[in-house]
Each structure stands twice: as C-alpha cells, then as structure tokens.
Design a protein around this motif. Sequence first.
Motif, PDB file in Angstrom:
ATOM      1  N   VAL A   1       0.848  -1.187   0.000  1.00  0.00           N
ATOM      2  CA  VAL A   1       0.000   0.000   0.000  1.00  0.00           C
ATOM      3  C   VAL A   1       0.890   1.246   0.000  1.00  0.00           C
ATOM      4  O   VAL A   1       1.826   1.344   0.792  1.00  0.00           O
ATOM      5  CB  VAL A   1      -0.938   0.027   1.230  1.00  0.00           C
TER       6      VAL A   1
ATOM      7  N   TYR B   1       1.428   5.066   0.875  1.00  0.00           N
ATOM      8  CA  TYR B   1       0.916   6.033   1.850  1.00  0.00           C
ATOM      9  C   TYR B   1       1.466   7.415   1.529  1.00  0.00           C
ATOM     10  O   TYR B   1       2.635   7.554   1.174  1.00  0.00           O
ATOM     11  CB  TYR B   1       1.338   5.650   3.274  1.00  0.00           C
TER      12      TYR B   1
ATOM     13  N   THR C   1      -3.471   3.957  -2.130  1.00  0.00           N
ATOM     14  CA  THR C   1      -3.845   2.848  -3.000  1.00  0.00           C
ATOM     15  C   THR C   1      -4.592   1.802  -2.190  1.00  0.00           C
ATOM     16  O   THR C   1      -4.567   1.816  -0.959  1.00  0.00           O
ATOM     17  CB  THR C   1      -2.599   2.203  -3.647  1.00  0.00           C
ATOM     18  N   ASP C   2      -5.243   0.906  -2.888  1.00  0.00           N
ATOM     19  CA  ASP C   2      -5.955  -0.188  -2.231  1.00  0.00           C
ATOM     20  C   ASP C   2      -4.969  -1.256  -1.784  1.00  0.00           C
ATOM     21  O   ASP C   2      -3.883  -1.383  -2.324  1.00  0.00           O
ATOM     22  CB  ASP C   2      -6.976  -0.818  -3.174  1.00  0.00           C
ATOM     23  N   GLY C   3      -5.382  -2.023  -0.805  1.00  0.00           N
ATOM     24  CA  GLY C   3      -4.574  -3.123  -0.307  1.00  0.00           C
ATOM     25  C   GLY C   3      -5.287  -3.808   0.833  1.00  0.00           C
ATOM     26  O   GLY C   3      -6.273  -3.299   1.367  1.00  0.00           O
ATOM     27  N   VAL C   4      -4.796  -4.964   1.200  1.00  0.00           N
ATOM     28  CA  VAL C   4      -5.427  -5.749   2.258  1.00  0.00           C
ATOM     29  C   VAL C   4      -5.268  -5.084   3.617  1.00  0.00           C
ATOM     30  O   VAL C   4      -6.199  -5.004   4.398  1.00  0.00           O
ATOM     31  CB  VAL C   4      -4.820  -7.178   2.291  1.00  0.00           C
ATOM     32  N   HIS C   5      -4.073  -4.578   3.918  1.00  0.00           N
ATOM     33  CA  HIS C   5      -3.778  -4.000   5.234  1.00  0.00           C
ATOM     34  C   HIS C   5      -3.644  -2.492   5.132  1.00  0.00           C
ATOM     35  O   HIS C   5      -2.548  -1.950   5.200  1.00  0.00           O
ATOM     36  CB  HIS C   5      -2.488  -4.595   5.791  1.00  0.00           C
ATOM     37  N   ARG C   6      -4.737  -1.796   4.964  1.00  0.00           N
ATOM     38  CA  ARG C   6      -4.712  -0.331   4.884  1.00  0.00           C
ATOM     39  C   ARG C   6      -4.878   0.232   6.286  1.00  0.00           C
ATOM     40  O   ARG C   6      -5.758  -0.172   7.021  1.00  0.00           O
ATOM     41  CB  ARG C   6      -5.842   0.171   3.993  1.00  0.00           C
TER      42      ARG C   6
ATOM     43  N   ASP D   1      -4.988   3.983   8.456  1.00  0.00           N
ATOM     44  CA  ASP D   1      -5.033   5.438   8.483  1.00  0.00           C
ATOM     45  C   ASP D   1      -4.523   5.820   9.860  1.00  0.00           C
ATOM     46  O   ASP D   1      -5.217   5.640  10.852  1.00  0.00           O
ATOM     47  CB  ASP D   1      -6.472   5.907   8.276  1.00  0.00           C
TER      48      ASP D   1
ATOM     49  N   PRO E   1      -3.601   6.046   3.306  1.00  0.00           N
ATOM     50  CA  PRO E   1      -3.362   5.151   2.173  1.00  0.00           C
ATOM     51  C   PRO E   1      -3.824   5.811   0.875  1.00  0.00           C
ATOM     52  O   PRO E   1      -4.897   6.395   0.816  1.00  0.00           O
ATOM     53  CB  PRO E   1      -4.202   3.914   2.502  1.00  0.00           C
TER      54      PRO E   1
END
Length: 117
Positions: free
Chosen positions: A34, A36, A80-85, A87, A78
Amino acid sequence: MRDERGEGDMKVDETVPVEITDDGAPLRFVWRGVVYGVVSPPERWITRREWWRSAARAPRGGTVDLLELPVWRVDALPLTDGVHRVDGTFDLALDPIRGSWLLLGVFDDRVEQQLFA
C-alpha cells in the motif's frame, strides 16, 4: 499526533521504500503493498538503535552516529488499495548503516477510536 504509545500501537521494524522531500523528510512510502502519503509536517527526533537485536555490527572505533537513528513521526493516509490499509501515525527511521528506511511502528487511529470512544 500522539506522544505516548498505547494499545493501538504496533511495533513493525520492516524495511520500506520511502520517497523524500528536498530537505530529506518522508513524503510517501510503501508498506505491505500500500502506498501512503504523508498529510502533516513530520516530527523529527533521534533514537538509539536496538543494537543488541541487530545482526549488523558497527565497525570497531565507529562513531556514535551508527547507534543513532533519525526518526520522523508522520500522519499518513493510504493512497492505493490493499489488504492491510491503515489510516494513522507512522514512525519512519533512516538506517545510517544500511542506508535504507525502516518502519518502526504504527499508531492505528481506528483502534484508538474504538478504545477511547
């Protein structure tokens, strides 16, 4: 930004690619796939390397600079998209021995909100 570590904190210690500004402060970084983006001015300080956990050794007669890690605490979102985002707030350190960046820890705002709501 938080000054004390609480239950929403996660120690990471992973090498991450970091894009920096002209003055050397983190601007963007990638963690677990991801991207950031830093959204606030970084807070900078110096901490000591956990030398007793590292396989890398400082050369004999080396300077104390090899034991110190410049750290930037940044708020990031974040991009971009991803499994472990996440904030939250991140501690990024520049490793002077390896010349690479480390993600030392994450302060997850969602966990903090759940604990103190």
